[in-house]
Scaffold this motif. Structure first.
Motif, PDB file in Angstrom:
ATOM      1  N   TRP A  60       0.773  -0.908   0.353  1.00 25.62           N
ATOM      2  CA  TRP A  60      -0.349  -0.148   0.285  1.00 25.62           C
ATOM      3  C   TRP A  60       0.727   0.915  -0.223  1.00 25.62           C
ATOM      4  O   TRP A  60       1.869   1.470   0.982  1.00 25.62           O
ATOM      5  N   LYS A  61       0.591   2.293  -0.597  1.00 19.91           N
ATOM      6  CA  LYS A  61       0.991   3.474  -0.935  1.00 19.91           C
ATOM      7  C   LYS A  61       0.568   4.812  -0.792  1.00 19.91           C
ATOM      8  O   LYS A  61      -0.888   4.757  -1.610  1.00 19.91           O
ATOM      9  N   LEU A  62       0.029   5.057   0.657  1.00 22.33           N
ATOM     10  CA  LEU A  62      -0.252   5.924   0.981  1.00 22.33           C
ATOM     11  C   LEU A  62      -0.149   6.984   1.304  1.00 22.33           C
ATOM     12  O   LEU A  62       0.128   7.923   2.877  1.00 22.33           O
ATOM     13  N   ASP A  63      -0.055   8.260   0.467  1.00 17.38           N
ATOM     14  CA  ASP A  63       0.530   9.980   0.343  1.00 17.38           C
ATOM     15  C   ASP A  63      -0.158  10.595   0.615  1.00 17.38           C
ATOM     16  O   ASP A  63      -0.675  11.840   0.723  1.00 17.38           O
ATOM     17  N   ALA A  64      -1.411  10.364   0.347  1.00 20.01           N
ATOM     18  CA  ALA A  64      -2.983  11.461   0.565  1.00 20.01           C
ATOM     19  C   ALA A  64      -4.091  10.207   1.166  1.00 20.01           C
ATOM     20  O   ALA A  64      -3.893   8.712   1.475  1.00 20.01           O
ATOM     21  N   ARG A 123      -6.253   6.512   5.829  1.00 16.21           N
ATOM     22  CA  ARG A 123      -5.433   8.204   5.167  1.00 16.21           C
ATOM     23  C   ARG A 123      -3.918   7.551   5.449  1.00 16.21           C
ATOM     24  O   ARG A 123      -3.535   7.321   5.956  1.00 16.21           O
ATOM     25  N   GLY A 124      -3.092   8.572   4.894  1.00 14.10           N
ATOM     26  CA  GLY A 124      -2.253   9.108   4.048  1.00 14.10           C
ATOM     27  C   GLY A 124      -1.582   9.355   5.152  1.00 14.10           C
ATOM     28  O   GLY A 124      -1.471  10.506   5.226  1.00 14.10           O
ATOM     29  N   SER A 125      -0.067   8.700   5.031  1.00 16.38           N
ATOM     30  CA  SER A 125       0.867   9.700   6.568  1.00 16.38           C
ATOM     31  C   SER A 125       1.615   8.544   6.421  1.00 16.38           C
ATOM     32  O   SER A 125       1.738   7.327   6.025  1.00 16.38           O
ATOM     33  N   THR A 126       2.902   8.641   7.230  1.00 12.88           N
ATOM     34  CA  THR A 126       3.911   8.275   7.446  1.00 12.88           C
ATOM     35  C   THR A 126       4.176   7.290   8.589  1.00 12.88           C
ATOM     36  O   THR A 126       3.279   7.406   9.270  1.00 12.88           O
ATOM     37  N   PRO A 127       4.172   5.859   8.534  1.00 15.22           N
ATOM     38  CA  PRO A 127       4.175   4.741   8.917  1.00 15.22           C
ATOM     39  C   PRO A 127       4.221   4.872  10.501  1.00 15.22           C
ATOM     40  O   PRO A 127       6.312   5.442  10.674  1.00 15.22           O
ATOM     41  N   THR A 128       3.877   5.041  11.590  1.00 17.05           N
ATOM     42  CA  THR A 128       4.285   5.421  13.023  1.00 17.05           C
ATOM     43  C   THR A 128       4.545   4.078  13.233  1.00 17.05           C
ATOM     44  O   THR A 128       3.148   2.902  13.573  1.00 17.05           O
ATOM     45  N   GLU A 129       5.680   3.669  14.096  1.00 23.37           N
ATOM     46  CA  GLU A 129       5.831   2.132  14.606  1.00 23.37           C
ATOM     47  C   GLU A 129       5.370   1.183  13.485  1.00 23.37           C
ATOM     48  O   GLU A 129       5.108   0.200  14.308  1.00 23.37           O
ATOM     49  N   GLY A 130       5.564   0.973  11.932  1.00 23.04           N
ATOM     50  CA  GLY A 130       4.885   0.415  11.126  1.00 23.04           C
ATOM     51  C   GLY A 130       3.680   0.123  11.467  1.00 23.04           C
ATOM     52  O   GLY A 130       3.423  -1.133  10.887  1.00 23.04           O
ATOM     53  N   ALA A 135     -10.281   3.257   8.290  1.00 19.81           N
ATOM     54  CA  ALA A 135     -10.603   4.027   9.847  1.00 19.81           C
ATOM     55  C   ALA A 135     -12.220   3.051   8.597  1.00 19.81           C
ATOM     56  O   ALA A 135     -12.197   3.006   7.526  1.00 19.81           O
ATOM     57  N   LEU A 136     -13.286   2.911   9.419  1.00 24.66           N
ATOM     58  CA  LEU A 136     -14.256   1.908   9.166  1.00 24.66           C
ATOM     59  C   LEU A 136     -15.986   2.519   8.898  1.00 24.66           C
ATOM     60  O   LEU A 136     -15.910   2.542  10.461  1.00 24.66           O
ATOM     61  N   ILE A 137     -15.865   3.269   7.676  1.00 23.17           N
ATOM     62  CA  ILE A 137     -17.020   3.962   8.096  1.00 23.17           C
ATOM     63  C   ILE A 137     -18.575   3.789   7.710  1.00 23.17           C
ATOM     64  O   ILE A 137     -18.124   3.750   6.481  1.00 23.17           O
ATOM     65  N   PRO A 138     -19.278   3.284   8.144  1.00 22.15           N
ATOM     66  CA  PRO A 138     -20.905   3.376   8.045  1.00 22.15           C
ATOM     67  C   PRO A 138     -21.181   4.191   6.567  1.00 22.15           C
ATOM     68  O   PRO A 138     -21.065   5.473   7.415  1.00 22.15           O
ATOM     69  N   GLU A 139     -22.138   4.115   6.163  1.00 26.10           N
ATOM     70  CA  GLU A 139     -23.388   5.230   5.405  1.00 26.10           C
ATOM     71  C   GLU A 139     -24.137   5.513   5.806  1.00 26.10           C
ATOM     72  O   GLU A 139     -23.896   6.980   5.532  1.00 26.10           O
ATOM     73  N   LEU A 339     -16.532  12.593   4.571  1.00 23.73           N
ATOM     74  CA  LEU A 339     -15.660  11.527   5.560  1.00 23.73           C
ATOM     75  C   LEU A 339     -14.630  11.542   6.314  1.00 23.73           C
ATOM     76  O   LEU A 339     -14.371  11.005   7.299  1.00 23.73           O
ATOM     77  N   LEU A 340     -13.924  13.305   5.380  1.00 25.52           N
ATOM     78  CA  LEU A 340     -12.965  13.068   6.040  1.00 25.52           C
ATOM     79  C   LEU A 340     -13.643  14.440   7.699  1.00 25.52           C
ATOM     80  O   LEU A 340     -13.109  14.007   8.857  1.00 25.52           O
ATOM     81  N   GLN A 341     -14.460  14.552   7.782  1.00 24.15           N
ATOM     82  CA  GLN A 341     -15.446  15.533   9.202  1.00 24.15           C
ATOM     83  C   GLN A 341     -15.971  14.558   9.882  1.00 24.15           C
ATOM     84  O   GLN A 341     -15.420  15.308  11.201  1.00 24.15           O
ATOM     85  N   ARG A 342     -16.531  13.326   9.289  1.00 23.05           N
ATOM     86  CA  ARG A 342     -16.508  12.318  10.468  1.00 23.05           C
ATOM     87  C   ARG A 342     -15.685  11.656  10.943  1.00 23.05           C
ATOM     88  O   ARG A 342     -16.060  11.273  12.933  1.00 23.05           O
ATOM     89  N   GLN A 343     -14.342  11.672  10.105  1.00 19.64           N
ATOM     90  CA  GLN A 343     -13.288  10.703  10.946  1.00 19.64           C
ATOM     91  C   GLN A 343     -12.468  12.249  11.791  1.00 19.64           C
ATOM     92  O   GLN A 343     -12.546  11.507  13.551  1.00 19.64           O
ATOM     93  N   ALA A 344     -12.701  13.613  11.162  1.00 20.85           N
ATOM     94  CA  ALA A 344     -12.268  14.237  12.144  1.00 20.85           C
ATOM     95  C   ALA A 344     -12.668  13.761  14.196  1.00 20.85           C
ATOM     96  O   ALA A 344     -12.047  14.982  14.486  1.00 20.85           O
ATOM     97  N   THR A 345     -13.961  14.191  13.928  1.00 28.47           N
ATOM     98  CA  THR A 345     -14.198  14.350  14.930  1.00 28.47           C
ATOM     99  C   THR A 345     -14.626  13.333  15.787  1.00 28.47           C
ATOM    100  O   THR A 345     -15.242  13.301  17.122  1.00 28.47           O
TER     101      THR A 345
END
Length: 346
Positions: A60-64, A123-130, A135-139, A339-345
Motif C-alpha cells: 500500500w502507498k498512502l501519500d494522501a 489515512r495517508g501518513s508516514t507509518p508510525t512504528e510500522g 477507519a470503517l465508516i458506515p453509510e 468522510l474526512l469530517q466524520r473521521q476528524a470528530t
C-alpha cells in the motif's frame, strides 16, 4: 686427494648459493583462528539476491487519504429471512393487508433490502512504528465508526473483530514476499469463529482452505502494472450441541428413609438419564470466491469483487446471515469531505 678437492668445491658452491639471513631475526608466530589478537580476514559484503523480473512486491502507498466503498448486497437467489412465529388468523390477515398497502415492488426485492455500504478510509501518513491507521465508516450517519491499524502490506494489527475483521483482511491484506504469475499465499481470515458458537457445542469435524493466487501481471501504457488476484476461501464446522450438565443433588435424609419401591424408581430414572441420546447434527460453512486488480506502482486497488455464501444448519453466525451476498469494493475519488469530517470528530 682429488676426491677431497671435489667435495670441498661442492660444499663451497652450496654455501655461496644460500642467502645469508640476518643474525637475531625474529619470525612472528601465527595464532589459532578465533584466539585473542588473531588476525581475521576482512568481512565481505553480503551479495544481494538476484531480483526476479517476473515478480513484484505488492504494498500500500498512502501519500494522501484514500477511500473505498464496500457494498454488500444479497443476490436474487439468496435465502429469505426466517418466518416469524405463527400468529392468530385475525392478526395474520391484518398483517398481510397492511404489508400489501405499505410494500412496493422495489421494496420486495431481497437485494435492495439487504444492500449496505461501508467506507474504508485509509489515512495517508508516514507509518508510525510500522502501523498505518484506517477507519470503517458506515453509510448511515448514525452508524458507529470502527478504527484499526494495519501494516504496510495491509495486515490488520488491531482494532477489529468478528465479521468486520474478516472483511478488512480480505480487502486490505497483501502477500509478504514478492509474487509473480502462479504465486499463491494465505490470508489471516477466521470465517467461522468458534467463539461465536453456542456454549456446549462439541466439534466433530472442521475444514479450512485459504488461497490467494496471482494469475496475471498486465503492463499498461503509462508503465503501470495490474496484478490480477483470485480468492478461494472456505471454512466449515460440524458438531453437536451437548446437554448442559445438571447440578448434582444431595440425597436428603427423607430419601434415605424412603420405602424400597421409591428408591428403585429413583435408580431407574438415574440410569435412564445416563443413557446417551442421539443429538441432531449442527453445521456452518462460509465460502468466498473473488477477484481483484491491484495497481503495483500506485499501491491501491483498481477493482475488487467477491461472492460470499453462508450455509447453516441449527447454528447462527453473528454478522453472517444465511444465503449468498456480493461484496464489491470501488475507489471513491476524490475523498468526500463528509468522510474526512466524520473521521476528524472521532
Amino acid at each position: 686427494m682429488n676426491r677431497r678437492l671435489v667435495g670441498l668445491l661442492a660444499a663451497f658452491c652450496l654455501i655461496s648459493a644460500c642467502k645469508d639471513e640476518s643474525v637475531g631475526r625474529i619470525e612472528p608466530s601465527t595464532r589459532p583462528r578465533g584466539a585473542p589478537g588473531a588476525l581475521t580476514p576482512p568481512a565481505q559484503a553480503p551479495v544481494p539476491a538476484p531480483v526476479d523480473p517476473s515478480k513484484v512486491l505488492l504494498r500500500w502507498k498512502l501519500d494522501a487519504p484514500t477511500a473505498y466503498q464496500l457494498t454488500l448486497s444479497a443476490t436474487p437467489g439468496a435465502a429469505p429471512e426466517p418466518k416469524p412465529p405463527a400468529a392468530s388468523k385475525k392478526k395474520s390477515r391484518a398483517n398481510k393487508k397492511s404489508r400489501k398497502r405499505a410494500a412496493s415492488p422495489e421494496e420486495g426485492s431481497v437485494a435492495t433490502a439487504a444492500r449496505t455500504s461501508t467506507f474504508f478510509l485509509l489515512r495517508g501518513s508516514t507509518p508510525t512504528e510500522g502501523a498505518l491507521p484506517f477507519a470503517l465508516i458506515p453509510e448511515a450517519p448514525a452508524g458507529e465508526t470502527q478504527q484499526g491499524r494495519m501494516s504496510e502490506r495491509g495486515f490488520v494489527l488491531e482494532g477489529l473483530s468478528g465479521a468486520m475483521r474478516n472483511l478488512a483482511v480480505m480487502v486490505l491484506e497483501l502477500p509478504m514476499d514478492p509474487v509473480g504469475p502462479g504465486s499463491a499465499w494465505v490470508l489471516a481470515t477466521d470465517l467461522v469463529d468458534m467463539n461465536d458458537l453456542p456454549a456446549g457445542f462439541r466439534q466433530k469435524n472442521t475444514q479450512h482452505k485459504s488461497e490467494v493466487k496471482l494469475t496475471a501481471l498486465t503492463p499498461l501504457a503509462d508503465g503501470e502494472q495490474v496484478a490480477t488476484l483470485e480468492y478461494e476461501l472456505f471454512e466449515s464446522v460440524i458438531g453437536q450441541q451437548g446437554p448442559l450438565k445438571a447440578k448434582r443433588r444431595e440425597h436428603s435424609h427423607a430419601h434415605e428413609n424412603a420405602p424400597l419401591s421409591v428408591k428403585k424408581n429413583a435408580r431407574g430414572k438415574a440410569a435412564a438419564a445416563k443413557t446417551p441420546e442421539t443429538l441432531p447434527e449442527l453445521s456452518a460453512e462460509v465460502r468466498v470466491s473473488g477477484r481483484g486488480q491491484f495497481l503495483v506502482k500506485a499501491g491501491r486497488w483498481r477493482s475488487w469483487e467477491a461472492r460470499m455464501t453462508t450455509r447453516t444448519e441449527g447454528l447462527t453466525l453473528p454478522g453472517l446471515p444465511a444465503g449468498e451476498r456480493v461484496l464489491s469494493l470501488k475507489p471513491v475519488e476524490p475523498v468526500p469531505a463528509e468522510l474526512l469530517q466524520r473521521q476528524a470528530t472521532k
